[in-house]
Motif scaffolding. Structure first.
Motif, PDB file in Angstrom:
ATOM      1  N   PHE A  23      -4.403  12.292   4.857  1.00 25.57           N
ATOM      2  CA  PHE A  23      -4.422  10.826   4.689  1.00 25.57           C
ATOM      3  C   PHE A  23      -5.376  10.717   3.091  1.00 25.57           C
ATOM      4  CE2 PHE A  23      -2.905  10.764   8.851  1.00 25.57           C
ATOM      5  CZ  PHE A  23      -2.044   9.606   9.128  1.00 25.57           C
ATOM      6  N   GLY A  24      -5.795  11.706   2.643  1.00 22.75           N
ATOM      7  CA  GLY A  24      -6.430  11.373   1.698  1.00 22.75           C
ATOM      8  C   GLY A  24      -5.339  11.429   0.500  1.00 22.75           C
ATOM      9  N   ALA A  25      -4.087  11.985   0.620  1.00 21.34           N
ATOM     10  CA  ALA A  25      -3.323  12.315  -0.278  1.00 21.34           C
ATOM     11  C   ALA A  25      -2.337  10.721  -0.408  1.00 21.34           C
ATOM     12  CB  ALA A  25      -2.570  13.325  -0.091  1.00 21.34           C
ATOM     13  N   GLU A  26      -2.262  10.159  -1.410  1.00 23.50           N
ATOM     14  CA  GLU A  26      -1.485   8.654  -1.457  1.00 23.50           C
ATOM     15  C   GLU A  26      -0.189   9.100  -1.222  1.00 23.50           C
ATOM     16  OE1 GLU A  26      -0.772   4.947  -4.284  1.00 23.50           O
ATOM     17  OE2 GLU A  26      -2.200   6.463  -4.907  1.00 23.50           O
ATOM     18  N   SER A  27       0.555  10.075  -1.584  1.00 20.55           N
ATOM     19  CA  SER A  27       1.813  10.244  -1.340  1.00 20.55           C
ATOM     20  C   SER A  27       2.177  10.437  -0.047  1.00 20.55           C
ATOM     21  CB  SER A  27       2.505  11.447  -2.485  1.00 20.55           C
ATOM     22  OG  SER A  27       1.760  12.833  -1.822  1.00 20.55           O
ATOM     23  N   PHE A  28       1.107  11.375   0.708  1.00 21.08           N
ATOM     24  CA  PHE A  28       1.430  11.526   2.040  1.00 21.08           C
ATOM     25  C   PHE A  28       1.573  10.187   2.875  1.00 21.08           C
ATOM     26  CE2 PHE A  28      -0.428  12.053   6.245  1.00 21.08           C
ATOM     27  CZ  PHE A  28       0.630  13.200   6.896  1.00 21.08           C
TER      28      PHE A  28
END
Length: 201
Positions: free
Chosen positions: A102-107
């Motif tokens: 959830f730290g990855a915006e694309s995810f």
């Protein structure tokens, strides 16, 4: 008082317990966490992990479950291993430097596209770091989370067990690959069951 009326009077801790609800394929998405070339060789249960993650991916393909994947700093730790990539149906992993997916915006953006899916099925590495932080983040976002214990791993068995304990304490359902699969399939004799049976022997 009817049965349903009695159920409604039960404490929320009973009626809201996700372990009391069978998985519903129409509400699930599979998340494959960081099964990468330079991480996998050090994982103590890596052969079991790969076998079971592949089973989950096969079932996801047959049942049309959305699949999301992550990698942790792929430039340094390598790509997702070929044994997993070949069953991902062209899904591109979301690379991250944060330990939680959830730290990855694309995810997060991709997951939001599947707004009919409120249950995440997790597998991957490492149990006590990226899997755990992704699981806890998902819980905090309102998702129900099931973790396949035999499709998750760590470098040390003690950390694998500690990661599972932490996730269970946080509210995740700790399951196994076969538990997940048979819950999703629900019955024998179906086309899905027949397609998976050859891989379960």
């Amino acid at each position: 008082m009817t049965f349903l009326e009695r159920v409604e009077t039960l404490a929320p801790s009973v009626t809201d317990n996700p372990a009391r609800r069978l998985l519903d394929a129409d509400r699930c998405a599979l998340v494959v966490v960081d099964i990468q070339e330079k991480l996998l060789p050090a994982i103590f249960n890596r052969q079991e992990l790969i076998r079971n993650a592949r089973l989950l991916l096969r079932l996801a393909s047959i049942m049309k479950l959305p699949v999301l994947a992550t990698t942790q700093y792929a430039k340094g730790l390598g790509a997702t291993v070929p044994e997993i990539t070949e069953l991902m149906g062209g899904v591109e992993p979301h690379d991250k430097v944060e330990f939680s997916g959830f730290g990855a915006e694309s995810f997060c953006t991709e997951l939001k596209k599947h707004n009919d899916r409120d249950t995440l099925l997790l597998c991957g590495i490492e149990s006590h770091i990226c899997v755990m932080q992704t699981a806890v983040s998902a819980l905090n976002q309102g998702y129900t989370v099931h973790v396949a214990a035999d499709a998750a791993g760590s470098r040390m068995e003690a950390n694998w067990r500690a990661g599972l304990r932490r996730m269970k304490s946080a509210g995740c359902v700790i399951s196994t690959t076969e538990m997940m699969m048979y819950e999703l399939m629900r019955r024998s004799g179906s086309a899905t069951f027949k397609a998976m049976l050859q891989h379960l022997k």
